[in-house]
Design a protein around this motif. Structure first.
Motif, PDB file in Angstrom:
ATOM      1  N   PHE A 151       0.808  -1.221   0.000  1.00  0.00           N
ATOM      2  CA  PHE A 151       0.000   0.000   0.000  1.00  0.00           C
ATOM      3  C   PHE A 151       0.844   1.277   0.000  1.00  0.00           C
ATOM      4  CE2 PHE A 151      -3.258  -2.945   1.992  1.00  0.00           C
ATOM      5  CZ  PHE A 151      -3.958  -3.087   0.804  1.00  0.00           C
ATOM      6  N   ASP A 152       2.164   1.159   0.194  1.00  0.00           N
ATOM      7  CA  ASP A 152       3.041   2.313  -0.002  1.00  0.00           C
ATOM      8  C   ASP A 152       3.295   2.512  -1.490  1.00  0.00           C
ATOM      9  OD1 ASP A 152       3.269   2.530   2.784  1.00  0.00           O
ATOM     10  OD2 ASP A 152       4.849   1.010   2.793  1.00  0.00           O
ATOM     11  N   LEU A 153       3.523   1.408  -2.178  1.00  0.00           N
ATOM     12  CA  LEU A 153       3.776   1.480  -3.617  1.00  0.00           C
ATOM     13  C   LEU A 153       2.494   1.760  -4.390  1.00  0.00           C
ATOM     14  CD1 LEU A 153       6.101  -1.645  -3.863  1.00  0.00           C
ATOM     15  CD2 LEU A 153       6.799   0.700  -4.352  1.00  0.00           C
ATOM     16  N   PHE A 154       1.384   1.217  -3.886  1.00  0.00           N
ATOM     17  CA  PHE A 154       0.109   1.327  -4.600  1.00  0.00           C
ATOM     18  C   PHE A 154      -0.974   1.785  -3.620  1.00  0.00           C
ATOM     19  CE2 PHE A 154       2.704  -2.078  -6.384  1.00  0.00           C
ATOM     20  CZ  PHE A 154       2.900  -1.579  -7.663  1.00  0.00           C
ATOM     21  N   PRO A 328     -21.222 -15.500   9.878  1.00  0.00           N
ATOM     22  CA  PRO A 328     -19.753 -15.607   9.769  1.00  0.00           C
ATOM     23  C   PRO A 328     -19.297 -17.058   9.920  1.00  0.00           C
ATOM     24  CG  PRO A 328     -20.384 -13.818  11.233  1.00  0.00           C
ATOM     25  CD  PRO A 328     -21.643 -14.582  10.925  1.00  0.00           C
ATOM     26  N   VAL A 329     -18.152 -17.380   9.345  1.00  0.00           N
ATOM     27  CA  VAL A 329     -17.636 -18.752   9.394  1.00  0.00           C
ATOM     28  C   VAL A 329     -16.303 -18.785  10.138  1.00  0.00           C
ATOM     29  CG1 VAL A 329     -18.811 -19.545   7.315  1.00  0.00           C
ATOM     30  CG2 VAL A 329     -16.569 -18.436   7.119  1.00  0.00           C
ATOM     31  N   MET A 330     -15.936 -19.995  10.615  1.00  0.00           N
ATOM     32  CA  MET A 330     -14.698 -20.138  11.394  1.00  0.00           C
ATOM     33  C   MET A 330     -13.490 -20.428  10.505  1.00  0.00           C
ATOM     34  SD  MET A 330     -15.998 -19.423  14.271  1.00  0.00           S
ATOM     35  CE  MET A 330     -14.614 -19.615  15.397  1.00  0.00           C
ATOM     36  N   THR A 331     -13.690 -20.521   9.188  1.00  0.00           N
ATOM     37  CA  THR A 331     -12.529 -20.611   8.302  1.00  0.00           C
ATOM     38  C   THR A 331     -11.873 -19.232   8.236  1.00  0.00           C
ATOM     39  OG1 THR A 331     -14.043 -20.264   6.459  1.00  0.00           O
ATOM     40  CG2 THR A 331     -13.366 -22.532   6.906  1.00  0.00           C
ATOM     41  N   SER A 332     -10.690 -19.190   7.628  1.00  0.00           N
ATOM     42  CA  SER A 332      -9.896 -17.960   7.676  1.00  0.00           C
ATOM     43  C   SER A 332      -9.352 -17.618   6.298  1.00  0.00           C
ATOM     44  CB  SER A 332      -8.736 -18.134   8.662  1.00  0.00           C
ATOM     45  OG  SER A 332      -9.234 -18.529   9.904  1.00  0.00           O
ATOM     46  N   GLU A 333      -8.845 -16.418   6.166  1.00  0.00           N
ATOM     47  CA  GLU A 333      -8.467 -15.853   4.873  1.00  0.00           C
ATOM     48  C   GLU A 333      -7.375 -14.835   5.093  1.00  0.00           C
ATOM     49  OE1 GLU A 333      -8.298 -14.456   1.893  1.00  0.00           O
ATOM     50  OE2 GLU A 333      -9.437 -15.957   0.812  1.00  0.00           O
ATOM     51  N   ASP A 334      -6.326 -14.891   4.285  1.00  0.00           N
ATOM     52  CA  ASP A 334      -5.264 -13.915   4.532  1.00  0.00           C
ATOM     53  C   ASP A 334      -5.562 -12.550   3.916  1.00  0.00           C
ATOM     54  OD1 ASP A 334      -4.535 -14.133   1.880  1.00  0.00           O
ATOM     55  OD2 ASP A 334      -2.400 -14.362   2.313  1.00  0.00           O
ATOM     56  N   PHE A 335      -6.683 -12.417   3.195  1.00  0.00           N
ATOM     57  CA  PHE A 335      -7.130 -11.081   2.776  1.00  0.00           C
ATOM     58  C   PHE A 335      -7.370 -10.211   4.021  1.00  0.00           C
ATOM     59  CE2 PHE A 335     -10.578  -8.170   1.180  1.00  0.00           C
ATOM     60  CZ  PHE A 335      -9.785  -7.478   0.290  1.00  0.00           C
ATOM     61  N   ALA A 336      -7.548 -10.857   5.167  1.00  0.00           N
ATOM     62  CA  ALA A 336      -7.718 -10.124   6.430  1.00  0.00           C
ATOM     63  C   ALA A 336      -6.543  -9.181   6.687  1.00  0.00           C
ATOM     64  CB  ALA A 336      -7.861 -11.114   7.580  1.00  0.00           C
ATOM     65  N   PHE A 337      -5.339  -9.550   6.243  1.00  0.00           N
ATOM     66  CA  PHE A 337      -4.181  -8.656   6.431  1.00  0.00           C
ATOM     67  C   PHE A 337      -4.358  -7.359   5.642  1.00  0.00           C
ATOM     68  CE2 PHE A 337      -1.992 -12.733   7.381  1.00  0.00           C
ATOM     69  CZ  PHE A 337      -1.428 -12.397   8.602  1.00  0.00           C
ATOM     70  N   LEU A 338      -4.942  -7.464   4.438  1.00  0.00           N
ATOM     71  CA  LEU A 338      -5.168  -6.260   3.629  1.00  0.00           C
ATOM     72  C   LEU A 338      -6.258  -5.407   4.274  1.00  0.00           C
ATOM     73  CD1 LEU A 338      -3.753  -8.345   1.654  1.00  0.00           C
ATOM     74  CD2 LEU A 338      -4.817  -7.079  -0.194  1.00  0.00           C
ATOM     75  N   LEU A 339      -7.285  -6.088   4.822  1.00  0.00           N
ATOM     76  CA  LEU A 339      -8.387  -5.354   5.448  1.00  0.00           C
ATOM     77  C   LEU A 339      -7.978  -4.721   6.780  1.00  0.00           C
ATOM     78  CD1 LEU A 339     -11.517  -7.585   4.729  1.00  0.00           C
ATOM     79  CD2 LEU A 339     -10.803  -5.485   3.587  1.00  0.00           C
ATOM     80  N   LYS A 340      -6.882  -5.180   7.358  1.00  0.00           N
ATOM     81  CA  LYS A 340      -6.383  -4.513   8.572  1.00  0.00           C
ATOM     82  C   LYS A 340      -5.795  -3.147   8.232  1.00  0.00           C
ATOM     83  CE  LYS A 340      -4.470  -6.271  12.307  1.00  0.00           C
ATOM     84  NZ  LYS A 340      -3.488  -6.990  13.148  1.00  0.00           N
ATOM     85  N   GLU A 341      -5.353  -3.016   6.986  1.00  0.00           N
ATOM     86  CA  GLU A 341      -4.679  -1.780   6.565  1.00  0.00           C
ATOM     87  C   GLU A 341      -5.606  -0.804   5.869  1.00  0.00           C
ATOM     88  OE1 GLU A 341      -1.458  -1.304   7.362  1.00  0.00           O
ATOM     89  OE2 GLU A 341      -1.555  -3.260   8.358  1.00  0.00           O
ATOM     90  N   ARG A 342      -6.610  -1.304   5.163  1.00  0.00           N
ATOM     91  CA  ARG A 342      -7.483  -0.456   4.364  1.00  0.00           C
ATOM     92  C   ARG A 342      -8.930  -0.938   4.519  1.00  0.00           C
ATOM     93  NH1 ARG A 342      -3.416   1.736   4.254  1.00  0.00           N
ATOM     94  NH2 ARG A 342      -2.327   2.859   2.593  1.00  0.00           N
ATOM     95  N   PRO A 343      -9.899  -0.008   4.397  1.00  0.00           N
ATOM     96  CA  PRO A 343     -11.295  -0.454   4.371  1.00  0.00           C
ATOM     97  C   PRO A 343     -11.520  -1.351   3.155  1.00  0.00           C
ATOM     98  CG  PRO A 343     -11.125   1.964   4.410  1.00  0.00           C
ATOM     99  CD  PRO A 343      -9.749   1.434   4.175  1.00  0.00           C
ATOM    100  N   GLY A 344     -12.492  -2.230   3.243  1.00  0.00           N
ATOM    101  CA  GLY A 344     -12.740  -3.080   2.089  1.00  0.00           C
ATOM    102  C   GLY A 344     -13.754  -4.160   2.383  1.00  0.00           C
TER     103      GLY A 344
END
Ligand SMILES: [Zn+2]
Ligand SMILES: [Zn+2]
Length: 389
Positions: A151-154, A328-344
Motif C-alpha cells: 500500500f506504499d507502492l500502490f 460468519p464462518v470459522m474458516t480464515s483468509e489472509d485477505f484479512a491482512f489487507l483489510l487490517k490496513e485499508r477499508p474493504g
C-alpha cells in the motif's frame, strides 16, 4: 445491467485460461509458472505491471483521468494445494500432488477477465490496482505483500476480494458486514517423557498417556474458559508418537489450530492452553513445550465497502440473489491482512455444488466455469460504481 455483454462474450477465452492455469497448480510462494502466465496476460492487455512483492506477487494498474485520482485494489489469490487431483478431467493437474482445489485458478481468471474488459473499454475514472497474491493457503502471502510495501507502492482508498463458495447456488453472492471469517492460529506441543518397555510402566514417564489427557483437556478451553457468547474452536489435528507394540516412546507431538473472532477470546485460548500444558507437565512428570503462533487476523468487512460490494453484485444478478447477512464462518483468509490496513470487503460468489465438482479442498473439486463472466462482471461493475466516469 446483469453480466456485461462484452464479458459474457469472453466466456470461451476465460474458460481456456482457467483450464491452462488449472493444469499447472503451484503451492505457496512457488507460483512461478502461474505468475509468469498472469504477467504475460496483463502485459498483453497493455497494463503496467509490478512484480516481486512476496516473491511471485503481481500488481497491475490501469489509470484513467488526470492528477491524483482515487484508487482501489482488487485482489485474487494464485496458489494451489497439496492434494492429488481425482477429477480425471482433460485439464487435470500435471503437477503431481498439487491441485487447484480452492478455485484460485478461477479467481485469477475472473480478475483477468475484468482487467481485459476495463483495459479495452473507457468506462471509469480513477486508478485500479489488480493485485495477484501468492500463498493464501496457510502461508499468508497477502500479509507478506503488505509488509513489503503493497500500500506504499500502490496507495488505495479501499480493497476488495472475491472467493467462490460451492455451497451456495451458482450466480449468487454472499457477504456480511463486520467480522466474516475467523482469526487463525496454530499450535505445536511436544510432550517429552522417558520411554521404555511397555510391560514396565513403573520405570517410564509415559508421553502417550499424557497426550491422551491433553486432547481432552484442550477441549475444556472452549466449553469452560471462553465466554460462551463468543465463538472459538480448538482442534487437535495431528498426534505423532511411538514405533511398536511394546515400546513406550520418549516423545509425542501434537499439532492443531484454533479459531476465534475477538482478541479477548484469542488471548484466553492461548493463555489457557499454556496453563493446561504447564499443569499437565506437573501431573504426568513430563516436559511439555508449547509453540503457539498467531497466523491470520479476523477478516472484517467495513460497512461502506460491503454496501458497495452488495450494490455491484445486485447490479449483476439481482437483489434476490445477493445474500447480505450471512453467518460468519470459522474458516480464515489472509485477505484479512489487507483489510487490517485499508477499508474493504470480501465477497463470496456462489459456485453451486454438483456431484462432479465437489467442495473446496476436495480431490474431486473443480471451479465452475459458468460463473467466470458473473465474477468478472462483478469486478467491472464495482470499479464502474466506485470510480464513475
Ligand atoms: Zn482454500
Ligand atoms: Zn481459497
Amino acid at each position: 445491467m446483469a453480466v456485461h455483454e462484452k464479458i459474457g462474450e469472453m466466456i470461451e477465452e476465460m474458460t481456456r485460461w482457467r483450464h491452462e492455469l488449472h493444469a499447472r497448480p503451484e503451492t505457496a510462494f512457488y507460483e512461478y509458472w502461474t505468475s509468469a502466465y498472469v504477467a504475460e496476460k496483463l502485459i498483453s492487455l497493455g497494463l503496467d505491471i509490478h512484480r516481486g512483492l512476496a516473491g511471485t506477487g503481481i500488481v497491475a494498474t490501469i489509470q484513467r483521468g488526470k492528477g491524483k485520482s482515487p484508487a482501489i485494489g482488487l485482489r485474487a489469490d494464485m496458489d494451489a494445494l497439496d492434494i492429488t487431483e481425482a477429477t480425471g478431467l482433460p485439464y487435470a493437474s500435471l503437477n503431481e500432488g498439487k491441485m487447484h482445489a480452492c478455485g484460485h485458478d478461477g479467481h485469477m481468471v475472473m480478475l483477468l477477465g475484468a482487467a481485459k474488459y476495463l483495459a479495452g473499454n473507457d468506462t471509469f475514472r480513477g486508478t485500479v490496482h489488480f493485485i495477484f497474491q501468492p500463498a493464501e493457503e496457510n502461508e499468508g502471502g497477502g500479509g507478506r505483500m503488505v509488509r513489503e510495501g503493497l500500500f506504499d507502492l500502490f496507495p488505495v482508498q479501499s480493497v476488495f476480494a472475491l472467493h467462490n463458495f460451492p455451497v451456495l447456488p451458482e450466480m449468487t453472492f454472499a457477504i456480511c458486514k463486520g467480522p466474516m471469517m475467523a482469526a487463525y492460529d496454530v499450535f505445536d506441543i511436544q510432550i517429552t517423557g522417558r520411554g521404555g518397555h511397555a510391560a514396565t510402566p513403573q520405570n517410564v514417564k509415559d508421553p502417550i498417556l499424557a497426550s491422551a489427557y491433553l486432547v481432552n483437556l484442550l477441549q475444556s478451553i472452549v466449553s469452560r474458559d471462553v465466554n460462551p457468547t463468543q465463538a472459538a474452536v480448538v482442534s487437535v489435528t495431528e498426534i505423532h508418537g511411538g514405533t511398536s507394540y511394546n515400546i513406550i516412546p520418549d516423545t509425542v507431538r501434537l499439532r492443531g489450530t484454533t479459531r476465534h473472532f475477538l482478541p479477548s477470546a484469542q488471548d484466553r485460548v492461548e493463555s489457557r492452553m499454556r496453563e493446561i500444558c504447564a499443569g499437565l507437565s506437573t501431573s504426568f512428570d513430563v516436559a511439555v513445550d508449547v509453540s503457539y503462533e498467531r497466523r491470520y487476523p479476523t477478516l472484517v468487512n467495513t460497512d461502506k465497502e460491503a454496501d458497495a460490494a452488495v450494490r455491484a453484485a445486485t447490479a449483476v444478478v439481482g437483489s434476490d440473489r445477493v445474500f447480505t447477512d450471512i453467518t460468519p464462518v470459522m474458516t480464515s483468509e489472509d485477505f484479512a491482512f489487507l483489510l487490517k490496513e485499508r477499508p474493504g470487503a470480501y465477497m463470496g460468489i456462489g459456485a453451486g455444488k454438483t456431484r462432479e465438482n465437489g467442495l473446496l479442498h476436495q480431490a474431486l473439486y473443480d471451479f465452475n466455469d459458468r460463473i467466470l463472466p458473473t465474477g468478472a462482471s462483478y469486478w467491472a461493475t464495482l470499479v464502474e460504481m466506485i470510480l464513475p466516469k
